[in-house]
Design a protein around this motif. Sequence first.
Motif, PDB file in Angstrom:
ATOM      1  N   LEU A 108      -3.706 -18.642   2.016  1.00 10.67           N
ATOM      2  CA  LEU A 108      -3.809 -18.461   3.460  1.00 10.67           C
ATOM      3  C   LEU A 108      -2.517 -18.864   4.158  1.00 10.67           C
ATOM      4  O   LEU A 108      -2.047 -18.175   5.072  1.00 10.67           O
ATOM      5  N   ALA A 109      -1.916 -19.986   3.739  1.00 12.38           N
ATOM      6  CA  ALA A 109      -0.659 -20.423   4.352  1.00 12.38           C
ATOM      7  C   ALA A 109       0.434 -19.369   4.155  1.00 12.38           C
ATOM      8  O   ALA A 109       1.214 -19.091   5.070  1.00 12.38           O
ATOM      9  N   LEU A 110       0.469 -18.769   2.975  1.00  9.73           N
ATOM     10  CA  LEU A 110       1.474 -17.730   2.708  1.00  9.73           C
ATOM     11  C   LEU A 110       1.198 -16.478   3.534  1.00  9.73           C
ATOM     12  O   LEU A 110       2.133 -15.817   4.000  1.00  9.73           O
TER      13      LEU A 110
ATOM     14  N   ALA B  22       2.622 -17.279   6.877  1.00 11.68           N
ATOM     15  CA  ALA B  22       4.086 -17.257   6.869  1.00 11.68           C
ATOM     16  C   ALA B  22       4.610 -15.820   6.800  1.00 11.68           C
ATOM     17  O   ALA B  22       5.591 -15.467   7.475  1.00 11.68           O
ATOM     18  N   HIS B  23       3.948 -14.988   6.010  1.00  5.59           N
ATOM     19  CA  HIS B  23       4.358 -13.577   5.931  1.00  5.59           C
ATOM     20  C   HIS B  23       4.114 -12.864   7.255  1.00  5.59           C
ATOM     21  O   HIS B  23       4.880 -11.961   7.645  1.00  5.59           O
ATOM     22  N   PHE B  24       3.068 -13.243   7.970  1.00  5.55           N
ATOM     23  CA  PHE B  24       2.805 -12.674   9.297  1.00  5.55           C
ATOM     24  C   PHE B  24       3.969 -12.991  10.235  1.00  5.55           C
ATOM     25  O   PHE B  24       4.460 -12.116  10.956  1.00  5.55           O
ATOM     26  N   VAL B  25       4.412 -14.240  10.223  1.00 10.84           N
ATOM     27  CA  VAL B  25       5.536 -14.634  11.082  1.00 10.84           C
ATOM     28  C   VAL B  25       6.808 -13.889  10.670  1.00 10.84           C
ATOM     29  O   VAL B  25       7.579 -13.420  11.516  1.00 10.84           O
ATOM     30  N   GLN B  26       7.014 -13.754   9.353  1.00  7.83           N
ATOM     31  CA  GLN B  26       8.169 -12.972   8.879  1.00  7.83           C
ATOM     32  C   GLN B  26       8.138 -11.549   9.436  1.00  7.83           C
ATOM     33  O   GLN B  26       9.166 -11.020   9.885  1.00  7.83           O
ATOM     34  N   ALA B  27       6.951 -10.932   9.397  1.00 10.26           N
ATOM     35  CA  ALA B  27       6.810  -9.552   9.878  1.00 10.26           C
ATOM     36  C   ALA B  27       7.068  -9.465  11.384  1.00 10.26           C
ATOM     37  O   ALA B  27       7.696  -8.509  11.866  1.00 10.26           O
TER      38      ALA B  27
ATOM     39  N   GLY C  54      -9.758 -17.624   8.435  1.00 12.52           N
ATOM     40  CA  GLY C  54      -9.250 -17.584   7.067  1.00 12.52           C
ATOM     41  C   GLY C  54      -9.888 -16.482   6.248  1.00 12.52           C
ATOM     42  O   GLY C  54      -9.215 -15.793   5.466  1.00 12.52           O
ATOM     43  N   LEU C  55     -11.191 -16.291   6.428  1.00 15.31           N
ATOM     44  CA  LEU C  55     -11.896 -15.234   5.701  1.00 15.31           C
ATOM     45  C   LEU C  55     -11.373 -13.862   6.099  1.00 15.31           C
ATOM     46  O   LEU C  55     -11.173 -12.983   5.262  1.00 15.31           O
ATOM     47  N   GLU C  56     -11.118 -13.693   7.400  1.00 16.83           N
ATOM     48  CA  GLU C  56     -10.608 -12.405   7.892  1.00 16.83           C
ATOM     49  C   GLU C  56      -9.186 -12.144   7.400  1.00 16.83           C
ATOM     50  O   GLU C  56      -8.865 -11.041   6.939  1.00 16.83           O
ATOM     51  N   ARG C  57      -8.344 -13.159   7.520  1.00 16.02           N
ATOM     52  CA  ARG C  57      -6.937 -12.946   7.188  1.00 16.02           C
ATOM     53  C   ARG C  57      -6.733 -12.694   5.701  1.00 16.02           C
ATOM     54  O   ARG C  57      -5.826 -11.959   5.314  1.00 16.02           O
TER      55      ARG C  57
ATOM     56  N   MET D 283      -2.152 -19.621  14.655  1.00 18.52           N
ATOM     57  CA  MET D 283      -0.993 -20.061  13.883  1.00 18.52           C
ATOM     58  C   MET D 283       0.056 -20.634  14.834  1.00 18.52           C
ATOM     59  O   MET D 283       0.283 -20.072  15.914  1.00 18.52           O
ATOM     60  N   ALA D 284       0.680 -21.734  14.441  1.00 19.23           N
ATOM     61  CA  ALA D 284       1.703 -22.378  15.266  1.00 19.23           C
ATOM     62  C   ALA D 284       3.031 -22.373  14.529  1.00 19.23           C
ATOM     63  O   ALA D 284       3.092 -22.645  13.335  1.00 19.23           O
ATOM     64  N   VAL D 285       4.100 -22.068  15.256  1.00 19.94           N
ATOM     65  CA  VAL D 285       5.445 -22.105  14.689  1.00 19.94           C
ATOM     66  C   VAL D 285       6.214 -23.238  15.361  1.00 19.94           C
ATOM     67  O   VAL D 285       6.341 -23.282  16.585  1.00 19.94           O
TER      68      VAL D 285
END
Length: 300
Positions: A11-13, A16-21, A171-174, A201-203
């Motif tokens: 889930l954490a990855l 992180a990939h969402f933020v990258q995108a 988490g289940l959805e993502r 999600m927080a950055v």
Amino acid sequence: MIRIGTRGSRLALWQAHFVQAELRKHGIESELEIIKTQGDRVQHLGFDKLEGKGFFTKEIEDALLEGRIDCAVHSLKDLPTNHPEGLVLAALSYRASVGDRILVHPDRVVKGKPFGLADNATIGTSSNRRKAILKDLHPGLLPVDIRGNVPTRMKKALSGELDAVVLAAAGLERLDLDLSGLHVIEPSPREFVPAPGQGVMAVQCREEDIEIRKRLSLFHHPVVGECTNVERTVLNLMEGGCSMPLGVYCEQDQLGNYHVWAAFAQTANEPLRRVQLSQSTRAGLAEAVVERLLSAPSAR
């Protein structure tokens, strides 16, 4: 190239990939740096047995302060309300489904009972908030501490090791997990009140890095920021962390009014106190919720 710090769970990855995108949409390239936290290393203890706050964030924040990464992606509900000096929140994501889901093994469903669960049914969760709310809504359940990532905990119900588990819907959805083998209960977040910041999600980055803060702010969601600020201010005023039996949910209606639902117990086994409060402004809203929570009569 921006270096993004993250935990290594699935889930954490995803986060992180969402933020990258999101960054890539604005022509900004990045790379991931996986960092293990106390919460990742210590899997045999419940959250209330771990010392301090920030079980899933401290080591990542340390890496930020030391300059080993440029920003960090967290689940907002895991992030302590007081940032280390020198760190700030640069962006908050959209909010996924805010509530919890109760996943029940299909052979253990009992019609007519709360959550479809019989008295003495086992239900997996290490959250004191969830335990307190479960006790309030179905006193006959037997909570069982479970740890591990989202798929691992889900399998406790799927295999029949436990009658049910409670997990965050976000988490289940993502992770797009297959729930077809389970009976899924979707309680209202106004009744089964989520953790402050749940589904967001927080950055985080260094306060001094103005250029990176500008880049990250490109995908910040202001209304999410306003509502979660109320939730986290309540948590801060209650001096609580991940182990406090406290749920707070704030939403804004189409007219701009704010509505807050809160639930609090002194411990997971003590009676739950509930508060609902609405205002046209956020000014003093969190303080009013805390005042009422601390003076509210217990549910039973």
